[in-house]
Design a protein around this motif. Structure first.
Motif, mmCIF file in Angstrom:
data_model
loop_
_atom_site.group_PDB
_atom_site.id
_atom_site.type_symbol
_atom_site.label_atom_id
_atom_site.label_comp_id
_atom_site.label_asym_id
_atom_site.label_seq_id
_atom_site.Cartn_x
_atom_site.Cartn_y
_atom_site.Cartn_z
ATOM 1 N N GLU A 87 0.879 -1.257 -0.093
ATOM 2 C CA GLU A 87 -0.033 -0.016 0.172
ATOM 3 C C GLU A 87 0.924 1.362 -0.013
ATOM 4 O O GLU A 87 0.586 2.343 -0.723
ATOM 5 C CB GLU A 87 -1.089 -0.040 1.420
ATOM 6 N N ASP A 88 2.087 1.212 0.715
ATOM 7 C CA ASP A 88 2.676 2.349 1.031
ATOM 8 C C ASP A 88 3.607 2.659 -0.442
ATOM 9 O O ASP A 88 3.446 3.913 -1.045
ATOM 10 C CB ASP A 88 4.004 2.095 1.847
ATOM 11 N N LYS A 89 4.031 1.657 -1.305
ATOM 12 C CA LYS A 89 4.458 1.925 -2.631
ATOM 13 C C LYS A 89 3.639 2.407 -3.570
ATOM 14 O O LYS A 89 3.798 3.342 -4.348
ATOM 15 C CB LYS A 89 5.304 0.717 -3.243
ATOM 16 N N TRP A 90 2.330 2.045 -3.304
ATOM 17 C CA TRP A 90 1.176 2.168 -4.384
ATOM 18 C C TRP A 90 0.894 3.727 -4.116
ATOM 19 O O TRP A 90 0.611 4.396 -5.125
ATOM 20 C CB TRP A 90 0.046 1.275 -4.125
ATOM 21 N N ASN A 91 0.893 4.122 -2.859
ATOM 22 C CA ASN A 91 0.130 5.350 -2.484
ATOM 23 C C ASN A 91 1.484 6.374 -2.730
ATOM 24 O O ASN A 91 1.373 7.837 -3.359
ATOM 25 C CB ASN A 91 0.034 5.694 -0.987
ATOM 26 N N LEU A 92 2.792 5.888 -2.810
ATOM 27 C CA LEU A 92 3.920 6.868 -3.101
ATOM 28 C C LEU A 92 3.897 7.209 -4.626
ATOM 29 O O LEU A 92 3.876 8.261 -5.135
ATOM 30 C CB LEU A 92 5.283 6.285 -2.898
ATOM 31 N N TYR A 145 8.252 8.730 -13.815
ATOM 32 C CA TYR A 145 9.253 7.924 -14.152
ATOM 33 C C TYR A 145 10.346 7.746 -13.175
ATOM 34 O O TYR A 145 10.902 6.566 -12.963
ATOM 35 C CB TYR A 145 9.979 8.425 -15.469
ATOM 36 N N LYS A 146 10.682 8.673 -12.469
ATOM 37 C CA LYS A 146 11.870 8.773 -11.180
ATOM 38 C C LYS A 146 11.094 7.827 -10.182
ATOM 39 O O LYS A 146 11.749 6.710 -9.715
ATOM 40 C CB LYS A 146 11.866 10.009 -10.627
ATOM 41 N N GLN A 147 10.008 7.982 -10.184
ATOM 42 C CA GLN A 147 9.244 7.072 -9.010
ATOM 43 C C GLN A 147 8.957 5.481 -9.274
ATOM 44 O O GLN A 147 9.264 4.802 -8.490
ATOM 45 C CB GLN A 147 7.839 7.471 -8.528
ATOM 46 N N LEU A 148 8.750 5.265 -10.532
ATOM 47 C CA LEU A 148 8.778 3.855 -10.941
ATOM 48 C C LEU A 148 10.284 3.426 -10.969
ATOM 49 O O LEU A 148 10.178 2.390 -10.382
ATOM 50 C CB LEU A 148 8.477 3.768 -12.358
#
Length: 161
Positions: A87-92, A145-148
């Motif tokens: 959930e944390d990665k999805w929300n980020l 892109y950077k977050q991915l």
């Protein structure tokens, strides 16, 4: 007569405050709904095969899963793996997405004619699919892109074995 005027003015002011608070809350709900409407985000690399054999990949991220398709030139070596998402990665990731700005981003030229690698980001939402190729001149595209790359790069996923 003065009492009626004061009462009517008080009711009018009360209605204005009520109307303002309702429209203010609806704006927040709209922003929250935009985030909830995104169902998947994908990144793909394509090209770069001529001089040095290269491999492409597609990563599709949903709220609860990450799918990684590694595309080899020899398709017998292509692999599909899946991982649990948090959930944390999805929300980020969602925090980096402004769907309107992403939809308005100008795409770049294909780099494949020069043996380059094209990068395509797609966002699947309830309202449709938004895809941009090499839009690295767009701040909105770059944030995503950077977050991915920080959370879902192929190297990070390969380390999860």
């Amino acid at each position: 007569m003065d009492r009626k005027l004061i009462l009517n003015l008080s009711l009018l002011v009360g209605q204005l405050f009520l109307w303002q608070s309702c429209t203010h809350n609806s704006r927040r709900v709209t922003t929250a709904n935009t985030k909830k409407e995104i169902t998947a985000v994908s990144i793909s690399t394509i090209g770069g095969f001529t001089a040095t054999p290269s491999n492409g990949y597609t990563i599709r991220i949903t709220r609860d899963s990450v799918y990684h398709l590694f595309s080899a030139i020899d398709t017998a070596h292509s692999t599909l793996k899946s991982y649990a998402n948090t959930e944390d990665k999805w929300n980020l990731l969602l925090d980096k997405i402004d769907l309107e700005k992403f939809a308005d981003a100008k795409e770049g030229e294909s780099r494949q004619p020069y043996d380059g690698i094209d990068i395509k980001i797609s966002i699947q939402a309830k309202s449709g699919k938004y895809t941009k190729l090499n839009a690295d001149n767009s701040p909105s595209w770059n944030r995503i892109y950077k977050q991915l790359e920080e959370s879902f790069s192929p190297q990070l996923l390969e380390n999860k074995k």
